[in-house]
Design a protein around this motif. Structure first.
Motif, PDB file in Angstrom:
ATOM      1  N   GLU A 169      -2.628   3.239 -12.647  1.00 20.12           N
ATOM      2  CA  GLU A 169      -2.816   4.215 -11.578  1.00 20.12           C
ATOM      3  C   GLU A 169      -1.992   3.767 -10.384  1.00 20.12           C
ATOM      4  N   ILE A 170      -1.257   4.685  -9.784  1.00 19.23           N
ATOM      5  CA  ILE A 170      -0.431   4.377  -8.607  1.00 19.23           C
ATOM      6  C   ILE A 170      -1.247   4.689  -7.358  1.00 19.23           C
ATOM      7  N   HIS A 171      -1.493   3.669  -6.559  1.00 13.29           N
ATOM      8  CA  HIS A 171      -2.291   3.818  -5.332  1.00 13.29           C
ATOM      9  C   HIS A 171      -1.408   4.469  -4.272  1.00 13.29           C
ATOM     10  N   SER A 172      -1.679   5.738  -4.006  1.00 14.67           N
ATOM     11  CA  SER A 172      -0.899   6.500  -3.024  1.00 14.67           C
ATOM     12  C   SER A 172      -1.798   7.020  -1.909  1.00 14.67           C
ATOM     13  N   ALA A 173      -2.891   6.295  -1.637  1.00 17.34           N
ATOM     14  CA  ALA A 173      -3.937   6.770  -0.734  1.00 17.34           C
ATOM     15  C   ALA A 173      -4.216   5.768   0.379  1.00 17.34           C
ATOM     16  N   ASN A 174      -5.168   6.146   1.247  1.00 13.65           N
ATOM     17  CA  ASN A 174      -5.818   5.233   2.196  1.00 13.65           C
ATOM     18  C   ASN A 174      -4.874   4.537   3.169  1.00 13.65           C
ATOM     19  N   GLY A 175      -3.745   5.157   3.450  1.00 13.09           N
ATOM     20  CA  GLY A 175      -2.857   4.606   4.456  1.00 13.09           C
ATOM     21  C   GLY A 175      -1.973   3.474   3.997  1.00 13.09           C
ATOM     22  N   LEU A 180       1.248   1.867   1.305  1.00 22.48           N
ATOM     23  CA  LEU A 180       2.693   2.102   1.358  1.00 22.48           C
ATOM     24  C   LEU A 180       3.123   3.506   0.933  1.00 22.48           C
ATOM     25  N   VAL A 181       2.714   3.962  -0.255  1.00 19.50           N
ATOM     26  CA  VAL A 181       3.160   5.285  -0.690  1.00 19.50           C
ATOM     27  C   VAL A 181       2.679   6.341   0.284  1.00 19.50           C
ATOM     28  N   ASN A 182       1.440   6.214   0.748  1.00 20.07           N
ATOM     29  CA  ASN A 182       0.878   7.133   1.733  1.00 20.07           C
ATOM     30  C   ASN A 182       1.665   7.087   3.040  1.00 20.07           C
ATOM     31  N   GLN A 183       2.146   5.907   3.405  1.00 17.60           N
ATOM     32  CA  GLN A 183       2.936   5.766   4.627  1.00 17.60           C
ATOM     33  C   GLN A 183       4.250   6.539   4.543  1.00 17.60           C
ATOM     34  N   PHE A 184       4.826   6.623   3.343  1.00 18.78           N
ATOM     35  CA  PHE A 184       6.020   7.444   3.181  1.00 18.78           C
ATOM     36  C   PHE A 184       5.691   8.924   3.286  1.00 18.78           C
ATOM     37  N   ILE A 185       4.524   9.334   2.753  1.00 21.82           N
ATOM     38  CA  ILE A 185       4.157  10.750   2.751  1.00 21.82           C
ATOM     39  C   ILE A 185       3.887  11.259   4.158  1.00 21.82           C
ATOM     40  N   SER A 186       3.282  10.442   5.002  1.00 19.80           N
ATOM     41  CA  SER A 186       2.801  10.890   6.310  1.00 19.80           C
ATOM     42  C   SER A 186       3.905  10.963   7.355  1.00 19.80           C
ATOM     43  N   ALA A 187       3.953  12.089   8.046  1.00 21.67           N
ATOM     44  CA  ALA A 187       4.912  12.234   9.146  1.00 21.67           C
ATOM     45  C   ALA A 187       4.557  11.322  10.313  1.00 21.67           C
ATOM     46  N   HIS A 188       3.321  10.831  10.366  1.00 24.59           N
ATOM     47  CA  HIS A 188       2.906   9.959  11.463  1.00 24.59           C
ATOM     48  C   HIS A 188       3.443   8.539  11.292  1.00 24.59           C
ATOM     49  N   VAL A 229      -0.094  -2.339   6.338  1.00 30.18           N
ATOM     50  CA  VAL A 229      -1.491  -2.756   6.536  1.00 30.18           C
ATOM     51  C   VAL A 229      -1.653  -4.189   6.041  1.00 30.18           C
ATOM     52  N   SER A 230      -1.028  -5.110   6.757  1.00 33.73           N
ATOM     53  CA  SER A 230      -1.043  -6.514   6.367  1.00 33.73           C
ATOM     54  C   SER A 230      -0.901  -7.385   7.608  1.00 33.73           C
ATOM     55  N   HIS A 231      -0.828  -8.680   7.378  1.00 37.78           N
ATOM     56  CA  HIS A 231      -0.763  -9.661   8.461  1.00 37.78           C
ATOM     57  C   HIS A 231       0.262 -10.713   8.074  1.00 37.78           C
ATOM     58  N   THR A 232       0.925 -11.259   9.064  1.00 35.17           N
ATOM     59  CA  THR A 232       1.970 -12.249   8.767  1.00 35.17           C
ATOM     60  C   THR A 232       1.441 -13.432   7.967  1.00 35.17           C
ATOM     61  N   SER A 233       0.149 -13.772   8.139  1.00 32.66           N
ATOM     62  CA  SER A 233      -0.410 -14.912   7.400  1.00 32.66           C
ATOM     63  C   SER A 233      -0.519 -14.627   5.904  1.00 32.66           C
ATOM     64  N   LEU A 234      -0.457 -13.359   5.521  1.00 28.76           N
ATOM     65  CA  LEU A 234      -0.526 -12.979   4.115  1.00 28.76           C
ATOM     66  C   LEU A 234       0.857 -12.730   3.510  1.00 28.76           C
ATOM     67  N   GLN A 235       1.872 -12.748   4.352  1.00 24.57           N
ATOM     68  CA  GLN A 235       3.223 -12.410   3.914  1.00 24.57           C
ATOM     69  C   GLN A 235       4.030 -13.673   3.572  1.00 24.57           C
ATOM     70  N   PRO A 236       4.958 -13.562   2.619  1.00 29.27           N
ATOM     71  CA  PRO A 236       5.813 -14.711   2.303  1.00 29.27           C
ATOM     72  C   PRO A 236       6.540 -15.210   3.554  1.00 29.27           C
ATOM     73  N   ASN A 237       6.489 -16.515   3.766  1.00 26.75           N
ATOM     74  CA  ASN A 237       7.172 -17.171   4.894  1.00 26.75           C
ATOM     75  C   ASN A 237       6.690 -16.685   6.259  1.00 26.75           C
ATOM     76  N   GLY A 238       5.527 -16.049   6.288  1.00 29.03           N
ATOM     77  CA  GLY A 238       5.012 -15.557   7.562  1.00 29.03           C
ATOM     78  C   GLY A 238       5.804 -14.414   8.143  1.00 29.03           C
ATOM     79  N   ASP A 239       6.546 -13.692   7.293  1.00 31.17           N
ATOM     80  CA  ASP A 239       7.378 -12.586   7.761  1.00 31.17           C
ATOM     81  C   ASP A 239       6.531 -11.391   8.174  1.00 31.17           C
ATOM     82  N   ALA A 240       7.175 -10.449   8.857  1.00 32.55           N
ATOM     83  CA  ALA A 240       6.507  -9.203   9.208  1.00 32.55           C
ATOM     84  C   ALA A 240       6.287  -8.364   7.948  1.00 32.55           C
ATOM     85  N   PRO A 241       5.186  -7.606   7.876  1.00 33.74           N
ATOM     86  CA  PRO A 241       5.011  -6.667   6.763  1.00 33.74           C
ATOM     87  C   PRO A 241       6.138  -5.639   6.746  1.00 33.74           C
ATOM     88  N   VAL A 242       6.319  -4.996   5.601  1.00 34.70           N
ATOM     89  CA  VAL A 242       7.353  -3.973   5.467  1.00 34.70           C
ATOM     90  C   VAL A 242       6.704  -2.599   5.431  1.00 34.70           C
TER      91      VAL A 242
END
Length: 374
Positions: A181-187, A189-197, A108-121
């Motif tokens: 607190e570890i943010h594991s919600a709202n879609g 990164l951690v939530n992305q690992f949990i979800s089969a989608h 849930v990011s944009h290349t303009s916010l990423q180091p060197n304009g890379d794709a989000p992970v």
């Protein structure tokens, strides 16, 4: 005094909380630029709200790739750590307890916010839909944009990220926080690992639910090893969809939210952390958590249970008195009412929120909301 159950003192790990009212994580995008550095204005904002028994910061990215919105603070550079120290010092001087929310947005990011304009992970190269991010378009100016297509993390990179969470926890201690607190919600990164989608991985971090929960387990254990398990919380946002429209939520509503998140809660119980925070959807007519789910959470988790999501004082009282929860968080009301606990205690009227000043800007709509004058 009304709503007295909310004003009972309670324990959270090693801390004695003055009441059950919580300031939850609320993104406000006021960090100083360049560098996403917490500042004096943010210290004032948090100090104003120390009437809460417990406070959690806005999401703070654990590394540069973890940012998904303009002007949100980080907790990976020396300057950021020093900036957060201003916040914790101000809160502690007023007798408050404050945890840092460790955040990585993943896809849930944009290349303009990423180091060197890379794709989000992300766990898998699947683009986020039904969501927009906020990017900077000029000094102090921004606009909404669709997230950029992500690239999939390698197995080695996933393990490195576990280490980055642990380092962020060390940084939080250095900054003076009482816990994390570890943010594991709202879609994110951690939530992305949990979800089969969003997790189509073929390695040990994908496939079965237990494999999809592996990243959550490793991150939680690594953070607990750093700060102590009794000073760690985890946040989930299960969505119990009642209509097809409700199911469109960052593209990853679970087919079985009850089963998925009870297993996730069991992961936190196995590590033995202090609390689990459960955020209900907060839009109009959003579905509430079923009673059976709340009861199952209580059966499977021995720590404190925190609920958030469009709560009123009356609804919070019902949840506590039913034995389902221990702490109740109030988001938007706390934005506009720095003295919210006093207003709840005395049934004083609430200031309305100014939606135009929610994200970014100055002290307007941030630290200038008035306290009640009886």
């Amino acid at each position: 005094m009304t709503n007295s159950v909310l004003f009972e003192s309670t324990r959270l790990g090693p801390y004695s909380l003055r009441n059950r009212i919580v300031l939850p994580p609320l993104t406000r995008s006021r960090s100083s630029q360049p560098g996403n550095i917490p500042n004096d204005l943010m210290a004032t904002y948090y100090r104003q709200r120390t009437g809460a028994g417990f406070m959690v910061t806005e999401g703070t990215q654990i590394e540069p790739r973890g940012q998904g919105y303009a002007w949100t603070p980080g907790i990976y550079s020396p300057e950021q750590i020093e900036g957060w120290r201003k916040v914790t010092s101000a809160v502690h001087a007023a007798g408050g307890v404050i945890f840092a929310q460790l955040w990585h947005v993943g896809r849930v990011s944009h290349t303009s916010l990423q180091p060197n304009g890379d794709a989000p992970v992300a766990p898998s190269a699947i683009a986020a839909d039904n969501v927009k991010v906020f990017i900077e378009t000029g000094p102090g100016q921004g606009a909404l944009a669709l997230p950029s297509a992500p690239r999939a993390l390698t197995t080695a990179e996933v393990r490195e990220l576990v280490g980055l969470y642990a380092q962020a926890a060390r940084n939080a201690l250095e900054a003076g926080f009482d816990g994390v607190e570890i943010h594991s919600a709202n879609g994110y990164l951690v939530n992305q690992f949990i979800s089969a989608h969003t997790n189509h991985r073929k390695d040990e971090y994908g496939g079965s639910l237990q494999n999809r929960l592996r990243f959550l387990r490793e991150v939680t254990q690594a953070v607990a090893d750093v700060v102590g398990k009794d000073r760690v919380g985890g946040r989930f946002a299960p969505l119990f969809a009642t209509t097809e429209e409700d199911r469109v939520y960052l593209g990853l509503v679970e087919d079985d939210p009850h089963g998925t998140y009870i297993e996730a809660v069991r992961v936190l119980e196995d590590v033995g952390i202090a609390y689990v925070s459960l955020a209900e959807a907060d839009w109009d007519n959003a579905p509430e958590f079923p009673a059976a789910f709340r009861e199952d959470v209580r059966k499977n988790f021995s720590g404190k249970i925190l609920y958030a999501g469009k709560y009123t004082a009356e609804r919070g009282v019902r949840v506590v008195e039913a034995g389902w929860g221990d702490l109740i968080a109030f988001g938007r009301p706390f934005i506009a009412n720095p003295d919210l606990p006093a207003r709840i205690a005395h049934n004083w009227p609430l200031n309305p929120v100014d939606p135009t000043t929610m994200y970014g800007g100055t002290d307007k709509g941030y630290t200038d909301y008035p306290t009640y004058q009886p």
